[in-house]
Design a protein around this motif. Structure first.
Motif, PDB file in Angstrom:
ATOM      1  N   GLU A 298      33.080  53.519  40.191  1.00 56.35           N
ATOM      2  CA  GLU A 298      32.675  53.041  41.635  1.00 56.35           C
ATOM      3  C   GLU A 298      31.301  53.904  42.003  1.00 56.35           C
ATOM      4  OE1 GLU A 298      33.424  50.079  43.264  1.00 56.35           O
ATOM      5  OE2 GLU A 298      35.252  49.504  41.697  1.00 56.35           O
ATOM      6  N   PHE A 299      30.459  53.335  42.517  1.00 55.24           N
ATOM      7  CA  PHE A 299      29.432  54.165  43.209  1.00 55.24           C
ATOM      8  C   PHE A 299      29.245  53.593  44.479  1.00 55.24           C
ATOM      9  CE2 PHE A 299      28.301  53.473  38.789  1.00 55.24           C
ATOM     10  CZ  PHE A 299      27.888  54.799  38.291  1.00 55.24           C
ATOM     11  N   ILE A 300      29.004  54.765  45.510  1.00 54.22           N
ATOM     12  CA  ILE A 300      28.755  54.646  46.780  1.00 54.22           C
ATOM     13  C   ILE A 300      27.477  55.241  47.234  1.00 54.22           C
ATOM     14  CG2 ILE A 300      29.555  54.834  49.274  1.00 54.22           C
ATOM     15  CD1 ILE A 300      32.455  54.843  48.180  1.00 54.22           C
ATOM     16  N   GLU A 301      26.696  54.505  47.703  1.00 53.11           N
ATOM     17  CA  GLU A 301      25.294  55.122  47.967  1.00 53.11           C
ATOM     18  C   GLU A 301      25.237  54.993  49.807  1.00 53.11           C
ATOM     19  OE1 GLU A 301      20.424  54.538  47.525  1.00 53.11           O
ATOM     20  OE2 GLU A 301      21.753  53.150  46.809  1.00 53.11           O
ATOM     21  N   TRP A 302      24.679  56.326  50.395  1.00 52.69           N
ATOM     22  CA  TRP A 302      24.760  56.405  51.593  1.00 52.69           C
ATOM     23  C   TRP A 302      23.147  56.396  51.908  1.00 52.69           C
ATOM     24  CZ3 TRP A 302      29.050  56.362  54.656  1.00 52.69           C
ATOM     25  CH2 TRP A 302      30.248  56.422  53.934  1.00 52.69           C
ATOM     26  N   LYS A 303      22.914  55.594  52.825  1.00 56.05           N
ATOM     27  CA  LYS A 303      21.415  55.474  53.645  1.00 56.05           C
ATOM     28  C   LYS A 303      21.179  56.426  54.759  1.00 56.05           C
ATOM     29  CE  LYS A 303      18.483  51.908  55.427  1.00 56.05           C
ATOM     30  NZ  LYS A 303      18.520  50.319  55.718  1.00 56.05           N
ATOM     31  N   GLY A 304      19.860  56.956  54.504  1.00 62.30           N
ATOM     32  CA  GLY A 304      19.627  58.039  55.591  1.00 62.30           C
ATOM     33  C   GLY A 304      20.234  59.494  55.508  1.00 62.30           C
ATOM     34  N   MET A 305      21.179  59.653  54.391  1.00 63.80           N
ATOM     35  CA  MET A 305      21.592  60.961  54.201  1.00 63.80           C
ATOM     36  C   MET A 305      20.686  61.947  53.398  1.00 63.80           C
ATOM     37  SD  MET A 305      24.549  60.966  55.619  1.00 63.80           S
ATOM     38  CE  MET A 305      26.135  59.846  55.982  1.00 63.80           C
ATOM     39  N   LYS A 306      20.582  63.370  53.765  1.00 61.38           N
ATOM     40  CA  LYS A 306      19.979  64.148  52.922  1.00 61.38           C
ATOM     41  C   LYS A 306      20.310  64.108  51.267  1.00 61.38           C
ATOM     42  CE  LYS A 306      18.661  68.706  52.549  1.00 61.38           C
ATOM     43  NZ  LYS A 306      18.667  70.388  52.927  1.00 61.38           N
ATOM     44  N   ARG A 307      19.680  63.898  50.644  1.00 58.67           N
ATOM     45  CA  ARG A 307      20.123  63.638  49.180  1.00 58.67           C
ATOM     46  C   ARG A 307      19.679  65.166  48.499  1.00 58.67           C
ATOM     47  NH1 ARG A 307      20.114  58.407  46.787  1.00 58.67           N
ATOM     48  NH2 ARG A 307      20.192  56.915  48.485  1.00 58.67           N
ATOM     49  N   THR A 308      20.573  65.827  48.037  1.00 57.38           N
ATOM     50  CA  THR A 308      20.324  67.177  47.180  1.00 57.38           C
ATOM     51  C   THR A 308      21.146  66.978  45.911  1.00 57.38           C
ATOM     52  OG1 THR A 308      20.654  68.202  49.487  1.00 57.38           O
ATOM     53  CG2 THR A 308      20.767  69.737  47.265  1.00 57.38           C
ATOM     54  N   PRO A 309      20.247  67.135  44.877  1.00 59.46           N
ATOM     55  CA  PRO A 309      20.972  67.019  43.617  1.00 59.46           C
ATOM     56  C   PRO A 309      21.828  68.133  43.186  1.00 59.46           C
ATOM     57  CG  PRO A 309      18.501  66.876  43.367  1.00 59.46           C
ATOM     58  CD  PRO A 309      19.007  67.311  44.727  1.00 59.46           C
ATOM     59  N   PHE A 310      22.896  67.915  42.494  1.00 61.02           N
ATOM     60  CA  PHE A 310      23.786  69.142  42.195  1.00 61.02           C
ATOM     61  C   PHE A 310      22.936  69.986  41.186  1.00 61.02           C
ATOM     62  CE2 PHE A 310      27.117  65.354  42.536  1.00 61.02           C
ATOM     63  CZ  PHE A 310      27.536  66.183  43.409  1.00 61.02           C
ATOM     64  N   GLN A 311      23.167  71.344  41.057  1.00 57.13           N
ATOM     65  CA  GLN A 311      22.627  72.112  40.362  1.00 57.13           C
ATOM     66  C   GLN A 311      23.630  72.992  39.599  1.00 57.13           C
ATOM     67  OE1 GLN A 311      19.352  72.053  39.707  1.00 57.13           O
ATOM     68  NE2 GLN A 311      19.295  70.577  40.940  1.00 57.13           N
ATOM     69  N   THR A 312      24.581  72.279  38.859  1.00 60.92           N
ATOM     70  CA  THR A 312      25.713  72.882  38.448  1.00 60.92           C
ATOM     71  C   THR A 312      25.681  72.876  36.797  1.00 60.92           C
ATOM     72  OG1 THR A 312      27.121  70.835  37.961  1.00 60.92           O
ATOM     73  CG2 THR A 312      27.428  72.150  40.104  1.00 60.92           C
ATOM     74  N   ARG A 313      26.399  73.746  35.995  1.00 64.38           N
ATOM     75  CA  ARG A 313      26.217  73.886  34.660  1.00 64.38           C
ATOM     76  C   ARG A 313      27.466  73.183  34.240  1.00 64.38           C
ATOM     77  NH1 ARG A 313      26.707  79.128  32.498  1.00 64.38           N
ATOM     78  NH2 ARG A 313      28.250  79.182  34.386  1.00 64.38           N
ATOM     79  N   VAL A 314      27.500  72.612  33.056  1.00 65.41           N
ATOM     80  CA  VAL A 314      28.651  71.834  32.352  1.00 65.41           C
ATOM     81  C   VAL A 314      29.880  72.728  32.509  1.00 65.41           C
ATOM     82  CG1 VAL A 314      29.674  70.756  30.445  1.00 65.41           C
ATOM     83  CG2 VAL A 314      27.334  70.162  31.119  1.00 65.41           C
ATOM     84  N   PRO A 315      30.017  73.994  32.216  1.00 64.58           N
ATOM     85  CA  PRO A 315      31.131  74.920  32.260  1.00 64.58           C
ATOM     86  C   PRO A 315      31.659  75.248  33.718  1.00 64.58           C
ATOM     87  CG  PRO A 315      29.580  76.112  31.400  1.00 64.58           C
ATOM     88  CD  PRO A 315      28.867  74.845  31.510  1.00 64.58           C
ATOM     89  N   ASP A 316      30.822  75.157  34.645  1.00 61.06           N
ATOM     90  CA  ASP A 316      31.173  75.671  36.073  1.00 61.06           C
ATOM     91  C   ASP A 316      32.397  74.750  36.678  1.00 61.06           C
ATOM     92  OD1 ASP A 316      28.775  77.245  36.202  1.00 61.06           O
ATOM     93  OD2 ASP A 316      27.842  75.672  37.482  1.00 61.06           O
ATOM     94  N   PRO A 317      33.411  75.926  37.099  1.00 62.53           N
ATOM     95  CA  PRO A 317      34.652  75.169  37.634  1.00 62.53           C
ATOM     96  C   PRO A 317      34.388  74.153  38.713  1.00 62.53           C
ATOM     97  CG  PRO A 317      34.791  77.520  37.682  1.00 62.53           C
ATOM     98  CD  PRO A 317      33.331  77.201  37.186  1.00 62.53           C
ATOM     99  N   GLY A 318      34.945  72.895  38.711  1.00 64.72           N
ATOM    100  CA  GLY A 318      34.720  71.961  39.680  1.00 64.72           C
ATOM    101  C   GLY A 318      33.434  71.182  39.511  1.00 64.72           C
ATOM    102  N   ALA A 319      32.610  71.452  38.448  1.00 65.67           N
ATOM    103  CA  ALA A 319      31.580  70.611  38.109  1.00 65.67           C
ATOM    104  C   ALA A 319      31.626  69.058  38.047  1.00 65.67           C
ATOM    105  CB  ALA A 319      30.776  71.199  36.961  1.00 65.67           C
TER     106      ALA A 319
END
Length: 135
Positions: A50-71
């Protein structure tokens, strides 16, 4: 657009933005927030994405690495990883692993990122080689 055109998912749902105080509260969004929700069933499975897109919210891409805990991320088996990889490169999809790698003797694997930085692990399995006769 990415999941429809690049990943090839058939997304279902109303593409119109709507309001819902309960869902906004669940996600900690302002009560008057607008969102739209679409989803897709995975082939041969009862599992859904499922995908939920919010209108008018600040969009900040994730900058995680694959092995990061919680990524965040998800894994999907594909039929032809080579073709999918070429198509994604042609569309300038961010590649975490530049080329598919052999994860095991029977698993070909690649990591990519969606436009928001969510990691997708795509893999294709191939039959194991026939055992060599022992004499």
């Amino acid at each position: 657009k990415f999941y429809r055109e690049v990943v090839g998912m058939q997304l279902e749902g109303d593409a119109k933005f709507q309001r819902g105080k309960e869902l906004a509260a669940l996600y900690g969004a302002p009560a008057n927030s607008e969102f739209r929700q679409v989803g897709s069933a995975f082939p041969n499975s009862k599992a859904r994405q499922e995908f939920i897109e919010w209108k008018g919210m600040k969009r900040t891409p994730f900058q995680t690495r694959v092995p990061d805990p919680g990524a965040g991320g998800w894994v999907a088996r594909v039929n032809d990883l080579g073709v999918m990889h070429k198509m994604m490169k042609a569309r300038n999809t961010p590649m975490v692993t530049p080329e598919p790698i052999w994860f095991s003797k029977t698993t070909w694997d690649i990591f990519v990122s969606d436009p928001d930085g969510m990691h997708l692990e795509l893999f294709q399995t191939v039959p194991a080689p026939a055992p060599k006769p022992t004499n």
